[in-house]
Structure formats: C-alpha cells, structure tokens
Motif scaffolding. Structure first.
Motif, PDB file in Angstrom:
ATOM      1  N   LYS A 106      22.527  -0.177 -25.332  1.00  0.00           N
ATOM      2  CA  LYS A 106      23.157  -1.474 -25.549  1.00  0.00           C
ATOM      3  C   LYS A 106      22.490  -2.173 -26.726  1.00  0.00           C
ATOM      4  N   TYR A 107      21.162  -2.042 -26.778  1.00  0.00           N
ATOM      5  CA  TYR A 107      20.362  -2.664 -27.834  1.00  0.00           C
ATOM      6  C   TYR A 107      19.119  -1.805 -28.057  1.00  0.00           C
ATOM      7  N   ILE A 108      18.655  -1.735 -29.301  1.00  0.00           N
ATOM      8  CA  ILE A 108      17.410  -1.020 -29.602  1.00  0.00           C
ATOM      9  C   ILE A 108      16.740  -1.653 -30.808  1.00  0.00           C
ATOM     10  N   GLU A 109      15.406  -1.624 -30.790  1.00  0.00           N
ATOM     11  CA  GLU A 109      14.636  -2.018 -31.960  1.00  0.00           C
ATOM     12  C   GLU A 109      13.459  -1.068 -32.110  1.00  0.00           C
ATOM     13  N   VAL A 110      13.125  -0.791 -33.361  1.00  0.00           N
ATOM     14  CA  VAL A 110      12.015   0.099 -33.682  1.00  0.00           C
ATOM     15  C   VAL A 110      11.170  -0.607 -34.736  1.00  0.00           C
ATOM     16  N   TRP A 111       9.876  -0.669 -34.467  1.00  0.00           N
ATOM     17  CA  TRP A 111       8.962  -1.375 -35.345  1.00  0.00           C
ATOM     18  C   TRP A 111       7.783  -0.469 -35.622  1.00  0.00           C
ATOM     19  N   GLY A 112       7.450  -0.283 -36.882  1.00  0.00           N
ATOM     20  CA  GLY A 112       6.299   0.521 -37.256  1.00  0.00           C
ATOM     21  C   GLY A 112       5.186  -0.352 -37.795  1.00  0.00           C
ATOM     22  N   TYR A 125      10.771  -2.978 -39.661  1.00  0.00           N
ATOM     23  CA  TYR A 125      11.427  -3.310 -38.396  1.00  0.00           C
ATOM     24  C   TYR A 125      12.922  -3.083 -38.570  1.00  0.00           C
ATOM     25  N   ALA A 126      13.542  -2.438 -37.584  1.00  0.00           N
ATOM     26  CA  ALA A 126      14.994  -2.246 -37.605  1.00  0.00           C
ATOM     27  C   ALA A 126      15.517  -2.434 -36.191  1.00  0.00           C
ATOM     28  N   ASN A 127      16.740  -2.929 -36.085  1.00  0.00           N
ATOM     29  CA  ASN A 127      17.334  -3.059 -34.754  1.00  0.00           C
ATOM     30  C   ASN A 127      18.837  -2.851 -34.810  1.00  0.00           C
ATOM     31  N   TYR A 128      19.427  -2.739 -33.619  1.00  0.00           N
ATOM     32  CA  TYR A 128      20.856  -2.479 -33.492  1.00  0.00           C
ATOM     33  C   TYR A 128      21.316  -2.985 -32.133  1.00  0.00           C
ATOM     34  N   GLU A 137      24.811  -9.845 -30.989  1.00  0.00           N
ATOM     35  CA  GLU A 137      24.251 -11.179 -31.212  1.00  0.00           C
ATOM     36  C   GLU A 137      22.737 -11.162 -30.998  1.00  0.00           C
ATOM     37  N   LEU A 138      22.279 -10.437 -29.987  1.00  0.00           N
ATOM     38  CA  LEU A 138      20.844 -10.300 -29.738  1.00  0.00           C
ATOM     39  C   LEU A 138      20.154  -9.662 -30.943  1.00  0.00           C
ATOM     40  N   ALA A 139      20.781  -8.652 -31.535  1.00  0.00           N
ATOM     41  CA  ALA A 139      20.193  -7.980 -32.692  1.00  0.00           C
ATOM     42  C   ALA A 139      19.989  -8.965 -33.845  1.00  0.00           C
ATOM     43  N   TRP A 140      20.981  -9.794 -34.112  1.00  0.00           N
ATOM     44  CA  TRP A 140      20.847 -10.767 -35.203  1.00  0.00           C
ATOM     45  C   TRP A 140      19.776 -11.806 -34.863  1.00  0.00           C
ATOM     46  N   PHE A 141      19.759 -12.262 -33.616  1.00  0.00           N
ATOM     47  CA  PHE A 141      18.759 -13.228 -33.163  1.00  0.00           C
ATOM     48  C   PHE A 141      17.350 -12.660 -33.335  1.00  0.00           C
ATOM     49  N   ARG A 142      17.145 -11.431 -32.872  1.00  0.00           N
ATOM     50  CA  ARG A 142      15.822 -10.801 -32.963  1.00  0.00           C
ATOM     51  C   ARG A 142      15.453 -10.505 -34.426  1.00  0.00           C
ATOM     52  N   HIS A 146      11.946 -11.734 -35.642  1.00  0.00           N
ATOM     53  CA  HIS A 146      11.097 -10.618 -35.204  1.00  0.00           C
ATOM     54  C   HIS A 146       9.619 -10.807 -35.515  1.00  0.00           C
ATOM     55  N   ASP A 147       9.280 -11.583 -36.505  1.00  0.00           N
ATOM     56  CA  ASP A 147       7.872 -11.696 -36.889  1.00  0.00           C
ATOM     57  C   ASP A 147       7.361 -13.134 -36.819  1.00  0.00           C
TER      58      ASP A 147
END
Length: 156
Positions: A106-112, A125-128, A137-142, A146-147
C-alpha cells in the motif's frame, strides 16, 4: 504448501545483484493498516566510478497489501548489492522498485544512511503510495517531511 525457498535452508550468498532471491508470502491481515520496518546496518555496494566500497544502513518501512517480503530473502537480496556499482540514489530507488514489484505494498519508503566517503555522506530517500488512494497522499506528506525530525544516526 510452503512456497518459501530461502527460510530454513542452507544460505547461498550471491555476490551479483539478484532480485530473483526476493520472496513474498501472504499477509494474514491485509485489511489492517500497519507498519513493517527493516533496518539493515551492513549494506554495501560499490561506487560505479571508482569501485570503492560504500557502506550504509538501509531503512525500509512499508504498509503491506496482500503480500509481504520474507526477511531472509530480503537479507540475501540486499547482500547481492555487494559487487554492484551504483550511486547511492540508484541503490535506494532500485530497492524500492524491486520491492514494489514483488509485493505491491500500500505504501513503502526506503532510506539510505551512507557512511561518509571523501568527507561527505549521502542519505537518499524514496517513497511510493498506491496511486489514487490515501497512501498516495501519505507518500506526498512523508516526502515533504521526511527529514524534519531526523533520527539519531549512530553508525557514522
């Protein structure tokens, strides 16, 4: 009955990028929204220009849909980047896209969080979020936030 091939069997490490080792299993609670988080503090890849090793902690957080990633296969997959030459940003986006292809979360984020080399660290950082849903909407919010409150990074 058990479709997982990695868990409980002898571990074979691939030193070449191997997305085919990723395995998924059915989420027993697909109607619930909940987070699954992985921290992989021993990620390594190679600089595509110099061939020097890069070290990072990879943070993967997702809200599962019908499928979930099996953790041993994820470990083997991340290990397979060891001899791959990619920029930090590429690694993060490749990991995210491979996991989306595997399990359609439903949602994912990956941060290195990459260790400094040459006096500078890079933290891509990337998300979807699934398009047309509250997760988009959560992806855009995060992404926007994100930082704002970065976690303590204690591996550098």
């Amino acid at each position: 009955m058990n479709e997982l091939k990695q868990l409980g069997n002898e571990t074979n490490y691939s030193f070449d990028y191997s997305p085919e080792v990723l395995e998924a299993f059915d989420n027993k609670h697909p109607d619930n929204d909940y987070w699954v988080k992985f921290n992989a503090p021993e990620f390594t890849s190679l600089c595509p220009i110099t061939g020097q090793p890069d070290f990072a902690t990879i943070y993967i957080s997702y809200v599962p849909g019908k499928k979930m990633v099996e953790s041993k296969s994820l470990k083997l997959y991340l290990f397979s980047f060891r001899n791959r030459g990619d920029f930090h940003e590429d690694c993060i986006n490749i990991i995210m896209k491979d996991l989306i292809g595997l399990m359609n979360p439903k949602y994912i984020e990956v941060w290195g969080k990459f260790l400094p080399r040459g006096g500078i660290s890079i933290d891509p950082y990337a998300n979807y979020g699934q398009p047309g849903t509250k997760y988009e909407e959560l992806a855009w919010f995060r992404m926007q936030r994100h930082d704002l409150n970065p976690e303590r990074v204690d591996n550098r």
